[in-house]
Motif scaffolding. Structure first.
Motif, PDB file in Angstrom:
ATOM      1  N   GLU A 258      14.508 -22.770   2.037  1.00 52.07           N
ATOM      2  CA  GLU A 258      14.147 -21.355   1.933  1.00 52.07           C
ATOM      3  C   GLU A 258      14.831 -20.478   2.970  1.00 52.07           C
ATOM      4  OE1 GLU A 258      12.789 -21.486  -1.379  1.00 52.07           O
ATOM      5  OE2 GLU A 258      12.228 -19.596  -0.430  1.00 52.07           O
ATOM      6  N   LEU A 259      15.356 -21.092   4.042  1.00 45.93           N
ATOM      7  CA  LEU A 259      16.027 -20.272   5.063  1.00 45.93           C
ATOM      8  C   LEU A 259      17.215 -19.526   4.469  1.00 45.93           C
ATOM      9  CD1 LEU A 259      15.944 -22.711   8.121  1.00 45.93           C
ATOM     10  CD2 LEU A 259      14.405 -20.818   7.590  1.00 45.93           C
ATOM     11  N   GLU A 260      17.646 -19.979   3.281  1.00 46.06           N
ATOM     12  CA  GLU A 260      18.738 -19.287   2.611  1.00 46.06           C
ATOM     13  C   GLU A 260      18.341 -17.848   2.251  1.00 46.06           C
ATOM     14  OE1 GLU A 260      20.091 -21.645  -0.610  1.00 46.06           O
ATOM     15  OE2 GLU A 260      21.716 -20.280  -1.119  1.00 46.06           O
ATOM     16  N   PHE A 261      17.051 -17.655   1.972  1.00 50.32           N
ATOM     17  CA  PHE A 261      16.605 -16.320   1.544  1.00 50.32           C
ATOM     18  C   PHE A 261      15.757 -15.645   2.616  1.00 50.32           C
ATOM     19  CE2 PHE A 261      16.206 -19.543  -1.786  1.00 50.32           C
ATOM     20  CZ  PHE A 261      17.373 -19.277  -2.456  1.00 50.32           C
ATOM     21  N   GLU A 262      14.924 -16.475   3.249  1.00 54.17           N
ATOM     22  CA  GLU A 262      13.951 -15.912   4.166  1.00 54.17           C
ATOM     23  C   GLU A 262      14.553 -15.963   5.563  1.00 54.17           C
ATOM     24  OE1 GLU A 262      10.194 -17.799   3.747  1.00 54.17           O
ATOM     25  OE2 GLU A 262       9.313 -16.778   5.465  1.00 54.17           O
TER      26      GLU A 262
ATOM     27  N   ASP B  15      18.078 -16.482  15.370  1.00 55.81           N
ATOM     28  CA  ASP B  15      17.997 -16.212  13.940  1.00 55.81           C
ATOM     29  C   ASP B  15      18.108 -17.545  13.217  1.00 55.81           C
ATOM     30  OD1 ASP B  15      20.836 -16.560  12.696  1.00 55.81           O
ATOM     31  OD2 ASP B  15      21.132 -15.523  14.623  1.00 55.81           O
ATOM     32  N   SER B  16      17.634 -17.600  11.980  1.00 55.63           N
ATOM     33  CA  SER B  16      17.476 -18.903  11.327  1.00 55.63           C
ATOM     34  C   SER B  16      18.819 -19.600  11.092  1.00 55.63           C
ATOM     35  CB  SER B  16      16.696 -18.747  10.019  1.00 55.63           C
ATOM     36  OG  SER B  16      17.275 -17.756   9.210  1.00 55.63           O
ATOM     37  N   ASP B  17      19.886 -18.853  10.867  1.00 51.51           N
ATOM     38  CA  ASP B  17      21.203 -19.476  10.659  1.00 51.51           C
ATOM     39  C   ASP B  17      21.661 -20.230  11.903  1.00 51.51           C
ATOM     40  OD1 ASP B  17      21.367 -18.697   8.075  1.00 51.51           O
ATOM     41  OD2 ASP B  17      22.808 -17.073   8.406  1.00 51.51           O
ATOM     42  N   SER B  18      21.494 -19.586  13.074  1.00 52.86           N
ATOM     43  CA  SER B  18      21.923 -20.245  14.315  1.00 52.86           C
ATOM     44  C   SER B  18      21.060 -21.469  14.578  1.00 52.86           C
ATOM     45  CB  SER B  18      21.796 -19.284  15.506  1.00 52.86           C
ATOM     46  OG  SER B  18      22.349 -18.048  15.196  1.00 52.86           O
TER      47      SER B  18
END
Ligand SMILES: [Zn+2]
Lengths: 81, 986
Positions: free
Chosen positions: B202-206, B214-217
């Protein structure tokens, strides 16, 4: 259950073993009772397995059929079926 | 068809790929799945439904997709039922839609059905009853079903990999990553399976914040750490089944040629963190192309840069829809309206972040999004695809609306992915706040975490995952520090109010589709209930709700909720149906792995195998062995060859390869006593140098096997078993040796491969052997009595010579070392004893009334087979006690008899049933063996016939309706030829 611990070979992949029969008899002295009347206990099944893909030993396996997990494994030696 | 929507490129790469769909060429982008590529090309119609052949488009973007199932590839590399959403696009891929003929746009069956209305539940069973379902089945099967199974399979061998770990984590979303990290830090060995090509879930959207990043890092840092900790991360790999602790995972859904791997993973603990599947809300015509899941639209946008439509209406029962609408607007789509099935009172008042939601609603309204609370989409309008949504207020008094749109995005909440539990016996419980089911019990070896455990917000999911990983590691005995749980902040909780379907008049329920893959509607559930099928498992089977490759992924929870509504019960009482593995379609080729073609089973070869093959022997399997049925040189066809070979044996002689006989050496001071127990009849009375025909019983008294037992020395025996039984008899002997004789002196050793056996049979056999074996053997040969054996040397090797016969002729078994078998065989052949095969042997033994597995078939006692003398001679052998049971002595028990045609000419075949005229439909026996005897010039049979009918001279009818033959036959002695055995005792 994915492995059985063979007393000779240690923990081995289940597909090396063959299941042959379930014991013990429910009670009674006669041969008919011994052959046909078996306990079906959801918590304990006493089974005969053979390590056919290994040392070929016959094993007496105590297993919990509900969880599928073995409780004890020993050689069948002398434990009449 | 609308113009292709905007397109921005996928997250997974760059560049273009070309592929075909139903013969038309399209272009996609690297990283596309088949569904996103077709969507980007403006294709909305992707299949037809199984039963009604209705036009279907995409519902989802992941494993929940029920409609877009394609047949991939061509000819012998065909794979049916591949979900378009799970199929990574490749250059040159050939895709075909399913369930349509002659084409997807024009389907004949859908036109036929349009005239007759829709078939309801049980329609087939009720309508096609006369004369029987079977007479309609072929036609119906052609019209129905999913993809066609390929007629040939030339898929390359898939890889099979065995993995062993402490903890298997399924799903690399926030919870799965937290679990894997915690367990790996503690020192456990981890395998992490993610069905998508990328980790993160879900980190792809949320886009939340985790541990201050941040969730990507955070994700990038965590994947690095997992790698450093030695975690095996398998992407594009789905765990499809739990075989009692051995988990089957399949890489590359669809199993494309050359790319798929099957993992067999033995894990102590499985952490199920496969997230939750979004479920739809049901309304009339909700199966039109253009009705999709809201989360799917977000995924097509975020991952593939593909817009699912231009003008959207959103229909949901939770707060997340508003954030989704915002993202879709940013993605360039027009959101016409958000239809919220909740009342205003339910959605935001009194909540800490209520203000944020209110301001979000304000900005959506400013952007032209109409917000309709306490309302529901009741009908999707449109012919080929969605053109408008009809919307009605849920409270009485309001007026109906119609909003033009090309896409209706629907979200009824999220159902925890319980599949591995639903395959097995895992208990589950209803969670009203989710409108779905969660795992009821968590054991150390099976833990649900994150959204799969009903934790739908990021912070709770990650701490749940961390706790699961810590627990699993401790259970595996890992003692390290699992670290502190990640601190995360994501979207606020959805505040869902369960809402399964929109209000609908009864007549419209035929178009409220619950299970899109199997065309199950609300009306079908009503029929099932009306007809008494009210349990969820009965409803599943009666209506087909949740069957097929879908197994309820898109429909089970909604179906349970609607069934609960119709029954007036709580979903907690209705429950959810179990699903069947595999979780996603897996080709049989993948499951077979290298067990394919010649490698399905091992082949055992006798030392003479190659000789037979090189000299025209037609080999057939017998157990794992291959044995020659006949030799081509003997005749123009199988029957002629067998007759010629049998004739030769009786006329002068022949040789046969019997190396396949099982050979067990029983040795030790108590070997004789052990064999007395294992066999009917007494081995202890066999003299050294002699052999005896012996029969062994199962412990229930049925005959298990037969063979010759040779006494090699006082304390040493060789027991031969029938060819197909060798391995079983070895285990059987070992079993009783271990159970009853382990403390006593008897050992069992398998010598099957240590000795080749050549049978030399026929009137010339003795003289030929005398000439061939040399002077040293002539004396012993001349003195050797029937069933005696002698040992010596030939060509410098051990040779045992046993005089025994399975043909009724004077015959010898030559037990020789494999090294000299071919040399001995060729010498015998050159001396005029030519080879004969199994078919000839069958003729010879039926003439003599000797038995094989056709008669020793596991249902016959020694009394049935005329072995009373053996039973009397024995005492307390295995199985003997149960022979006394009264039923074994009744007149209806079978008796072995011989049969001849009443007219002495007509043929009859094994398998025919035997009847008497008074009861022509109630067989009193059957034919076990039949041959044409060249010696007697007529057909001979062996049969098992009720004792009361088995008197010699009686006539019964051999009925063989399948082969269209009824033959009156006469009961005779089973020994058809040479009843005094004069020929073999010369
Ligand atoms: Zn072993």
């Amino acid at each position: 259950m994915t492995r059985l611990a063979c007393p000779f070979c240690g923990p081995r992949e289940l597909r090396e073993f063959e299941f042959h029969k379930t014991g013990p008899a429910a009670g009674g002295q006669g041969e008919f009772e011994r052959v046909y009347l078996r306990v079906a206990d959801p918590q304990l099944s006493i089974e005969h397995w053979q390590h056919v893909g290994g040392c070929r030993a016959w094993l007496l396996v105590h297993r919990n059929p509900s969880s599928g997990l073995p409780l004890a494994v020993e050689l069948l030696a002398g434990n009449a079926p | 068809m609308t113009a292709p929507p905007l397109r921005r490129g996928t997250r997974l790469g760059s560049g273009t790929l070309s592929f075909t769909f139903d013969g038309r060429r399209y272009t996609g982008q690297v990283g596309d799945c088949a569904a996103s590529a077709l969507l980007a090309n403006g294709v909305r119609l992707m299949g037809r439904s199984v039963k009604y052949r209705r036009r279907r488009g995409l519902l989802g973007a992941g494993p929940e997709e029920p409609n877009a199932l394609f047949t991939v590839g061509t000819q012998a590399q065909l794979i049916p039922n591949v979900q378009a959403t799970q199929l990574l696009l490749r250059e040159g891929l050939t895709l075909r839609s399913q369930n349509r003929w002659p084409s997807l746009q024009v389907d004949l069956a859908s036109l036929l059905q349009a005239g007759g209305g829709l078939f309801g539940a049980g329609f087939y069973y009720k309508t096609f009853m006369w004369p029987s379902w079977r007479s309609y089945e072929p036609l119906i099967r052609r019209l129905a079903g999913l993809g066609d199974a390929p007629l040939a399979c030339d898929l390359p061998m898939p890889a099979t990999e065995h993995l062993d770990c402490d903890v298997l984590v399924t799903g690399a979303g926030p919870a799965g990553l937290a679990a894997a990290l915690a367990a790996a830090r503690a020192g456990a060995r981890i395998v992490l399976c993610e069905s998508e090509p990328l980790c993160g879930g879900e980190l792809e959207f949320e886009r939340g914040r985790i541990d201050g990043q941040d969730s990507d890092s955070w994700l990038a840092a965590m994947l690095t750490e997992l790698d450093r900790l030695g975690v095996r991360v398998l992407t594009s790999t789905t765990v499809v089944a739990d075989n009692h602790g051995e988990f089957i995972a399949h890489a590359e859904p669809g199993g494309l040629p050359g790319s798929n791997t099957v993992y067999r993973i033995r894990a102590r603990t499985m952490i199920a963190a496969a997230g939750a599947l979004e479920r739809p809300i049901i309304f009339a015509n909700n199966d039109l192309p253009g009705v999709m899941l809201l989360g799917a639209a977000e995924r097509y946008l975020a991952r593939y840069g593909t817009a699912v439509g231009r003008d959207l209406v959103l229909f949901a029962n939770h707060d997340r829809a508003y954030a989704s609408a915002q993202r879709l607007l940013v993605g360039g789509m027009r959101v016409r309206a958000i239809v919220d099935a909740r009342t205003d009172a339910h959605s935001a008042v009194g909540l800490s972040d209520g203000n944020a939601l209110q301001s979000l609603k304000g900005s959506l309204a400013t952007a032209g999004v109409e917000i309709l609370s306490a309302s529901a989409v009741t009908i999707a309008e449109g012919g080929r695809a969605v053109r408008a949504a009809r919307i009605a207020p849920l409270a009485s008094g309001g007026h109906e609306r119609r909003i033009s749109c090309d896409t209706i995005l629907v979200s009824g909440g999220w159902s925890p992915a319980l599949y591995a539990d639903l395959h097995g016996s895992g208990a589950h419980a209803y969670a009203p706040e989710l409108g779905s089911f969660v795992a009821a019990a968590q054991s150390d070896w099976h833990i649900h975490a994150g959204a799969a455990n009903g934790r739908l917000d990021l912070a709770a999911a990650m701490s749940d995952g961390h706790a699961a990983g810590t627990r699993a590691a401790a259970a595996a005995g890992a003692t390290g520090d699992s670290g502190s749980p990640p601190q995360a902040r994501g979207d606020p909780p959805p505040r869902l109010a369960p809402f399964a379907r929109s209000p609908c008049p009864l007549v419209g329920e035929k178009r409220q589709f619950i299970d899109l893959q199997n065309d199950v509607t609300v009306a079908d559930l009503r029929i099932a209930l009306a007809e008494g099928f009210s349990d969820i498992e009965h409803v599943k089977r009666y209506t087909t709700l949740g069957i097929g490759t879908d197994q309820g992924r898109s429909s089970a929870v909604v179906g349970a909720a609607i069934l609960a509504e119709l029954k007036g019960e709580s979903p907690a009482i209705v429950g959810i149906s179990r699903s069947r593995p595999p979780y996603q379609p897996v080709t049989m080729r993948s499951i077979a792995g290298f067990h394919h073609g010649d490698a399905v089973m091992i082949t055992r070869r006798t030392p003479l195998h190659d000789w037979h093959a090189a000299h025209g022997g037609v080999l057939e399997p017998m157990g794992l062995w291959m044995r020659p049925r006949f030799y081509r040189a003997s005749g123009a066809n199988a029957a002629d060859a067998a007759v010629a070979e049998a004739r030769r044996v009786r006329a002068h002689g022949g040789i046969a390869d019997s190396s396949t006989l099982g050979k067990l050496e029983i040795a030790g001071p108590e070997a004789a006593a052990f064999l007395d127990f294992m066999y009917l009849g007494k081995a202890s009375t066999i003299r050294v140098g002699r052999s005896r025909y012996m029969v062994s019983l199962r412990e229930d008294g049925m005959v298990l096997d037969d063979g010759l037992v040779l006494r090699l020395a006082e304390d040493r025996f060789l027991a031969t078993t029938s060819s197909g039984h060798g391995t079983h008899m070895l285990s059987h002997f070992e079993h009783y040796q271990a159970a009853r004789w382990s403390a006593r002196g008897a050992t069992v050793t398998d010598l099957t491969d240590a000795w080749a056996v050549i049978v030399a049979a026929g009137p010339q056999s003795r003289s030929t052997l005398a000439q061939l074996l040399g002077a040293a053997w002539q004396g012993p040969l001349a003195q050797l009595g029937h069933m005696d054996f002698t040992a010596g040397r030939y060509a410098g090797q051990d040779l045992r010579l046993l005089r025994a016969s399975f043909s009724g002729e004077l015959a010898f078994e030559l037990h020789c070392r494999p090294a000299i078998a071919a040399r001995l065989w060729e010498a015998l052949n050159a001396a005029g004893l030519t080879p004969y095969g199994l078919d000839a042997l069958d003729i010879l033994r039926v003439e003599k009334g000797y038995l094989v597995s056709s008669e020793l078939n596991g249902q016959t006692t020694p009394l049935d087979l005329g072995m009373e003398a053996l039973v009397i001679s024995s005492s307390a052998c295995l199985g003997q006690a149960l022979l006394d049971r009264p039923a074994f002595h009744e007149a209806s028990r079978p008796r072995l008899v011989g049969l001849r045609a009443a007219d002495g000419r007509a043929p009859f075949l094994a398998g025919a049933q035997l009847t008497i005229d008074a009861a022509p439909t109630r067989p009193c026996g059957y034919i076990t063996s039949s041959v044409y005897s060249p010696t007697l010039g007529e057909w001979l049979g062996l049969a098992l016939l009720a004792r009361e009918r088995a008197a010699e001279g009686a006539t019964v009818m051999a009925r063989d309706p399948l082969r269209g033959r009824n033959t009156p036959v006469r009961v005779v002695s089973p020994v058809h030829f040479d009843p005094t055995s004069a020929r073999m005792k010369v």
